[in-house]
Structures are given as structure tokens and as C-alpha cells.
Design a protein around this motif. Structure first.
Motif, PDB file in Angstrom:
ATOM      1  N   ILE A 394       0.839  -1.205   0.000  1.00  0.00           N
ATOM      2  CA  ILE A 394       0.000   0.000   0.000  1.00  0.00           C
ATOM      3  C   ILE A 394       0.874   1.256   0.000  1.00  0.00           C
ATOM      4  O   ILE A 394       0.616   2.215  -0.737  1.00  0.00           O
ATOM      5  CB  ILE A 394      -0.949  -0.004   1.212  1.00  0.00           C
ATOM      6  CG1 ILE A 394      -2.012  -1.108   1.044  1.00  0.00           C
ATOM      7  CG2 ILE A 394      -1.628   1.361   1.387  1.00  0.00           C
ATOM      8  CD1 ILE A 394      -2.881  -1.319   2.271  1.00  0.00           C
ATOM      9  N   ALA A 395       1.921   1.259   0.809  1.00  0.00           N
ATOM     10  CA  ALA A 395       2.813   2.419   0.872  1.00  0.00           C
ATOM     11  C   ALA A 395       3.482   2.671  -0.477  1.00  0.00           C
ATOM     12  O   ALA A 395       3.594   3.822  -0.932  1.00  0.00           O
ATOM     13  CB  ALA A 395       3.866   2.206   1.954  1.00  0.00           C
ATOM     14  N   GLU A 396       3.913   1.594  -1.153  1.00  0.00           N
ATOM     15  CA  GLU A 396       4.530   1.734  -2.473  1.00  0.00           C
ATOM     16  C   GLU A 396       3.531   2.303  -3.482  1.00  0.00           C
ATOM     17  O   GLU A 396       3.874   3.160  -4.307  1.00  0.00           O
ATOM     18  CB  GLU A 396       5.036   0.369  -2.954  1.00  0.00           C
ATOM     19  CG  GLU A 396       6.239  -0.157  -2.191  1.00  0.00           C
ATOM     20  CD  GLU A 396       6.568  -1.596  -2.578  1.00  0.00           C
ATOM     21  OE1 GLU A 396       5.905  -2.112  -3.514  1.00  0.00           O
ATOM     22  OE2 GLU A 396       7.451  -2.189  -1.944  1.00  0.00           O
ATOM     23  N   ALA A 397       2.284   1.808  -3.420  1.00  0.00           N
ATOM     24  CA  ALA A 397       1.252   2.279  -4.350  1.00  0.00           C
ATOM     25  C   ALA A 397       0.944   3.753  -4.130  1.00  0.00           C
ATOM     26  O   ALA A 397       0.777   4.530  -5.079  1.00  0.00           O
ATOM     27  CB  ALA A 397      -0.013   1.436  -4.188  1.00  0.00           C
ATOM     28  N   GLU A 398       0.856   4.162  -2.865  1.00  0.00           N
ATOM     29  CA  GLU A 398       0.583   5.563  -2.566  1.00  0.00           C
ATOM     30  C   GLU A 398       1.707   6.468  -3.070  1.00  0.00           C
ATOM     31  O   GLU A 398       1.454   7.550  -3.616  1.00  0.00           O
ATOM     32  CB  GLU A 398       0.389   5.737  -1.058  1.00  0.00           C
ATOM     33  CG  GLU A 398      -0.926   5.159  -0.546  1.00  0.00           C
ATOM     34  CD  GLU A 398      -1.047   5.197   0.962  1.00  0.00           C
ATOM     35  OE1 GLU A 398      -2.187   5.199   1.462  1.00  0.00           O
ATOM     36  OE2 GLU A 398      -0.005   5.211   1.649  1.00  0.00           O
ATOM     37  N   ALA A 399       2.935   6.000  -2.909  1.00  0.00           N
ATOM     38  CA  ALA A 399       4.082   6.787  -3.386  1.00  0.00           C
ATOM     39  C   ALA A 399       4.060   6.912  -4.909  1.00  0.00           C
ATOM     40  O   ALA A 399       4.370   7.967  -5.469  1.00  0.00           O
ATOM     41  CB  ALA A 399       5.375   6.137  -2.922  1.00  0.00           C
ATOM     42  N   GLU A 400       3.669   5.833  -5.581  1.00  0.00           N
ATOM     43  CA  GLU A 400       3.619   5.840  -7.051  1.00  0.00           C
ATOM     44  C   GLU A 400       2.567   6.816  -7.577  1.00  0.00           C
ATOM     45  O   GLU A 400       2.754   7.463  -8.603  1.00  0.00           O
ATOM     46  CB  GLU A 400       3.331   4.427  -7.551  1.00  0.00           C
ATOM     47  CG  GLU A 400       3.345   4.293  -9.055  1.00  0.00           C
ATOM     48  CD  GLU A 400       3.101   2.860  -9.507  1.00  0.00           C
ATOM     49  OE1 GLU A 400       2.603   2.684 -10.636  1.00  0.00           O
ATOM     50  OE2 GLU A 400       3.377   1.927  -8.730  1.00  0.00           O
ATOM     51  N   LEU A 401       1.446   6.940  -6.850  1.00  0.00           N
ATOM     52  CA  LEU A 401       0.351   7.802  -7.298  1.00  0.00           C
ATOM     53  C   LEU A 401       0.474   9.241  -6.808  1.00  0.00           C
ATOM     54  O   LEU A 401      -0.294  10.103  -7.249  1.00  0.00           O
ATOM     55  CB  LEU A 401      -0.992   7.236  -6.817  1.00  0.00           C
ATOM     56  CG  LEU A 401      -1.497   5.960  -7.495  1.00  0.00           C
ATOM     57  CD1 LEU A 401      -2.723   5.431  -6.763  1.00  0.00           C
ATOM     58  CD2 LEU A 401      -1.821   6.215  -8.960  1.00  0.00           C
ATOM     59  N   GLU A 402       1.405   9.508  -5.916  1.00  0.00           N
ATOM     60  CA  GLU A 402       1.493  10.836  -5.313  1.00  0.00           C
ATOM     61  C   GLU A 402       1.612  11.922  -6.382  1.00  0.00           C
ATOM     62  O   GLU A 402       2.468  11.867  -7.265  1.00  0.00           O
ATOM     63  CB  GLU A 402       2.691  10.908  -4.366  1.00  0.00           C
ATOM     64  CG  GLU A 402       2.722  12.205  -3.576  1.00  0.00           C
ATOM     65  CD  GLU A 402       3.819  12.210  -2.517  1.00  0.00           C
ATOM     66  OE1 GLU A 402       3.926  13.201  -1.793  1.00  0.00           O
ATOM     67  OE2 GLU A 402       4.571  11.212  -2.428  1.00  0.00           O
ATOM     68  N   GLY A 403       0.712  12.890  -6.281  1.00  0.00           N
ATOM     69  CA  GLY A 403       0.703  13.992  -7.231  1.00  0.00           C
ATOM     70  C   GLY A 403      -0.017  13.688  -8.528  1.00  0.00           C
ATOM     71  O   GLY A 403      -0.271  14.587  -9.329  1.00  0.00           O
ATOM     72  N   LYS A 404      -0.363  12.411  -8.764  1.00  0.00           N
ATOM     73  CA  LYS A 404      -1.010  12.006 -10.019  1.00  0.00           C
ATOM     74  C   LYS A 404      -2.337  11.292  -9.795  1.00  0.00           C
ATOM     75  O   LYS A 404      -3.052  10.991 -10.753  1.00  0.00           O
ATOM     76  CB  LYS A 404      -0.072  11.084 -10.810  1.00  0.00           C
ATOM     77  CG  LYS A 404       1.245  11.724 -11.216  1.00  0.00           C
ATOM     78  CD  LYS A 404       2.167  10.736 -11.894  1.00  0.00           C
ATOM     79  CE  LYS A 404       2.713   9.712 -10.901  1.00  0.00           C
ATOM     80  NZ  LYS A 404       3.691   8.795 -11.527  1.00  0.00           N
ATOM     81  N   GLY A 405      -2.647  10.994  -8.543  1.00  0.00           N
ATOM     82  CA  GLY A 405      -3.881  10.269  -8.280  1.00  0.00           C
ATOM     83  C   GLY A 405      -4.032   9.977  -6.799  1.00  0.00           C
ATOM     84  O   GLY A 405      -3.329  10.549  -5.957  1.00  0.00           O
TER      85      GLY A 405
END
Length: 445
Positions: A394-405
Motif C-alpha cells: 500500500i505504501a509503495e502504491a501511494e508513493a507511485e500515485l502521489e501527485g497524479k492520483g
């Protein structure tokens, strides 16, 4: 502490199974009656219902519970949830009860409780009623048992109230409107209110038989409405759910319009008139990022709450907002109602259609939603969201979407399901993120 009876919107379940039995309903009446007994006046409760077959059983059990503790009962018959909230205030009742499972099919039913102010109960009040349900409630002495009666003018009162939400000079003459009432609580009042304001009304879902509520009709099954709007060359289609606190719209081309677009329209018009309070609107974590960006372009804010119209309402009251709702179609307009009201929201949309003199397809598509995906993962036990591997994914996914979703993960309040939702500008990225999180949750479940 986990709740046994109340969920995110009252008590709900399959009738004659689990918590949704006549016995439970009677105990709810006794416990809620006991909770609201204050002062020496004669206490009363307003009880309404939708069109489910089980409504007779639940209503009778609630009446027995309330009268057994000395509460007088006023029954309205089938009426929308917001009508019960309204009548509770108008009749100076100590509480209101709506018997409905909202958009669920007929086999389910539910109990929603309102305080004397017409607002849904707080978590603390529900917790106290839960505690009382499992205690021995003192019964009223024979001479103080409550009385029960039905009122015949409840429909007319509600129709008058919703028409009053429209400016007196507004008429819907020349509009052809398809109205789908889901064979539910609004099957008489919604078409009547819209017709009385001048529209040519084509009614769907207005023949309830006790078992057809929400079955292929209403806000969660709009295919029939879409086809009828196109076939009749109507200007717009209106879809309500079983208890008529939700609204989904279909434009003249047959395209669906969800709660986010409806809120965008209502908020924009009110902002232009200077009547929008709070500097924006309140919705839940499920509302599309496109709505947030659109409002920001108008200098307005979107405040998010957890899922449930009661939480939207709480934030609206705290922050002085007068418009809020959910993507699913709950529309709360505090200037006119204390809870979601699909009919009032529909009249607001129709008013915008008349005043703009533009087609629904233009005024109801104010922003492009970003790609959004929601998946549910069922689990058999434990707490998969506490698993360290799941947390890391979940933490990795949130970092990937930061600023874009955005990524929203929440457990269901009514079943062993984890809901995983992501949205962002890149459709493939959104799908990949949701799949990765779902796979991690499944592996940990």
C-alpha cells in the motif's frame, strides 16, 4: 468497539435472518423509545417505510416496541426517507424511523433512526441504543401504553415541501421527463411533484408489489431509464433508489450522470448566485479527483469524509456547508432537508435545465472524470490490512500515485470485504496499482 446492530446507515440485513427480525425490530423500538424519553410530555414517533413486503412485519414490530414503553406512534405508509425526517420535525415528534434497505433488493430491510431535529443519530446515540437493546427495558404500566394511528395527508405535506424548494416563478412547462422511482417509496410523490410543476412526466418503476423494489429499475439499474429517455426523446431522465434519498440522472442522449457531476452543477449555480456556503462542498473519499480539480478551478474546495452520508452531513454542519453528497447519488441540501433527498436534488437539476435553456448533456457534464477503479476483496477472517506485507504494498502504491492520483482502501462496514479504489490520470497505472494491492490482500487473508 465493533457494532452488532448499527452499520454506516442504521440497521440493515436480510429479513427473518440475523439481526433483521421482528424480535429485533421490537427491541429497537423499546430501546429507542427509552433513549428518547425526556420530560413529562406525551412522546411520539413518526414511522415511514418503503414498499418491501417485509415492511409490514417490521412496522408492526416497531409499533409494538414503541407503544409497549409508552410512546405514541404515527404511521405514514410508504414515503421517502427525507419525508420522514421532515415530518419528524413538523409534527414535533421525539424521533423518526424509516424502514428501508435503500437500494438493496426486497429480501433485505433496514431501520434508520432520526432525532427530533430530523437528523440521523450520532454514533454515540446509536451506541447507547445498542446497549439498551440487550438489556431488560422497563415496560409502561397498562394505563400508559402508547397509541398508534395512521395519517392520510403525509404525501401531500411532502409534495408541498419539495415544491417549495423551487423558486415560485420556475415552471417546467415544455420539459419531457422520465422519472424512475424504483418501485420504491417515491412512486407516488416524485412523479406528482414534477408533474405539478408543469413537466410532461413519463413514470417508470411506479408499480410496487412488495418484491420488485430496485429490481431492474432505479438508481442502481438505469438501463431501462436510459433506453426510455432515448425512445421518448425526453429532455432528461431521473432515477431514484428505493427510499428516494439518492439521485442519478440520464441526459437526453441516454448517458448516465453520477452524483459528482450533479454536485458540480448545483454547487456552480449556487456559487454564481452567492448562496453557496462554506466555500465549497463536502463529499466522501470516493468522489472523483476530476470533481476536486473542477471545483478548484472555480475557487471552491472539496472536503472529503469517510464513506456514508451521515459523515458528510456531520462535516457540513461543522463547517457551515450547505451542499454535500456522494458519488453514488446522495444529495444533501441543508437549506431544504436534513438528509439526502433525491427528489429535491432532481428539482434543482430541472430548474437549471429550464433556466439555462441548454440540453442536459451540456449542463451536466462539467468535468472529465479521471480513470477510477474499485475492486472488492473478500476475506475469511483476521485483519489483512494489519499484515506488514500488505502495508508495504500500500505504501509503495501511494508513493507511485502521489501527485497524479489517489489510493483509497477501506474495509466494508457490513461484510468481510476490503474495498480497494485508485484513480489517476493514467488508466493502466490505476489498474496495475489496484491489482497489486488486491493480490497482497488476498495473499494475507
Amino acid at each position: 468497539m465493533a457494532r452488532k446492530f448499527f452499520g454506516t446507515d442504521g440497521i440493515r440485513g436480510r429479513t427473518n435472518s440475523g439481526i433483521m427480525t421482528a424480535e429485533t425490530a421490537m427491541k429497537v423500538g423499546q430501546a429507542a423509545g427509552r433513549h428518547f424519553v425526556r420530560g413529562g410530555h406525551r412522546h411520539r414517533v413518526v414511522i415511514g417505510k418503503d414498499t418491501r413486503l417485509s415492511g409490514y412485519m417490521v412496522e408492526s414490530a416497531l409499533v409494538a416496541g414503541f407503544t409497549s414503553v409508552g410512546i405514541d406512534v404515527i404511521m405514514t405508509g410508504p414515503l421517502p426517507t427525507p419525508a420522514i425526517a421532515l415530518l419528524t420535525r413538523e409534527m414535533r415528534a421525539d424521533m423518526g424511523v424509516m424502514i428501508s434497505a435503500s437500494h438493496n433488493l426486497y429480501a433485505d430491510n433496514g431501520i434508520k433512526l432520526f432525532g427530533p431535529d430530523g437528523f440521523k443519530l450520532s454514533d454515540a446515540a446509536e451506541a447507547e441504543i445498542e446497549r439498551l437493546i440487550e438489556t431488560e427495558i422497563p415496560l409502561a404500566p397498562a394505563e400508559k401504553i402508547g397509541r398508534a394511528r395512521r395519517i392520510e395527508d403525509a404525501r401531500g405535506r411532502y409534495i408541498h415541501a419539495v415544491k417549495d424548494s423551487v423558486a415560485s416563478e420556475v415552471r417546467f412547462d415544455g420539459l419531457k421527463v422520465v422519472v424512475d422511482c424504483a418501485h420504491g417509496a417515491a412512486y407516488q410523490v416524485a412523479p406528482s411533484a414534477i408533474w405539478e410543476l408543469g413537466a410532461d412526466v413519463i413514470a417508470l418503476g411506479v408499480n410496487p408489489n412488495g418484491v420488485n423494489i430496485n429490481d431492474g429499475v432505479g438508481s442502481t439499474a438505469i438501463e431501462a431509464l436510459q433506453a426510455r429517455v432515448v425512445e421518448e426523446q425526453a429532455h432528461i431522465g431521473i432515477a431514484l433508489d428505493g427510499d428516494a434519498d439518492r439521485l442519478i440522472v440520464v441526459d437526453e442522449k441516454g448517458r448516465a450522470v453520477d452524483g459528482d457531476q450533479i454536485m458540480a452543477l448545483i454547487a456552480t449555480r449556487m456559487h454564481e448566485k452567492g448562496s453557496l456556503r462554506g466555500g465549497g462542498i463536502v463529499s466522501t473519499v470516493m468522489s472523483n479527483l476530476g470533481l476536486e480539480r473542477y471545483l478548484a478551478s472555480k475557487g471552491l474546495t472539496l472536503e472529503r469524509t469517510k464513506v456514508g452520508d451521515r459523515y458528510v452531513l456531520e462535516r457540513m454542519k461543522e463547517g457551515g456547508f450547505n451542499i454535500g453528497g456522494e458519488q453514488s447519488g446522495h444529495m444533501i441540501m441543508l437549506d431544504h432537508s436534513t438528509t439526502g433527498d433525491g427528489t429535491v436534488a432532481a428539482l434543482r437539476v430541472l430548474t437549471s435545465l429550464v433556466r439555462s435553456k441548454r440540453p442536459a448533456s451540456e449542463i451536466l457534464h462539467l468535468f472529465d472524470p479521471v480513470p477510477q477503479l474499485l475492486k472488492n476483496v473478500r476475506y475469511s477472517g483476521g485483519a489483512p490490512l494489519e499484515n506488514e506485507t500488505v502495508k508495504a504494498v500500500i505504501a509503495e502504491a501511494e508513493a507511485e500515485l502521489e501527485g497524479k492520483g489517489r489510493l483509497v482502501i477501506r474495509p466494508s462496514g457490513t461484510e468481510p470485504v476490503i474495498r480497494v479504489m485508485a484513480e489517476g490520470d493514467d488508466q493502466s497505472q490505476v489498474e496495475a496499482v489496484v491489482d497489486r494491492v488486491c493480490d497482497a490482500v488476498r495473499a494475507a487473508a
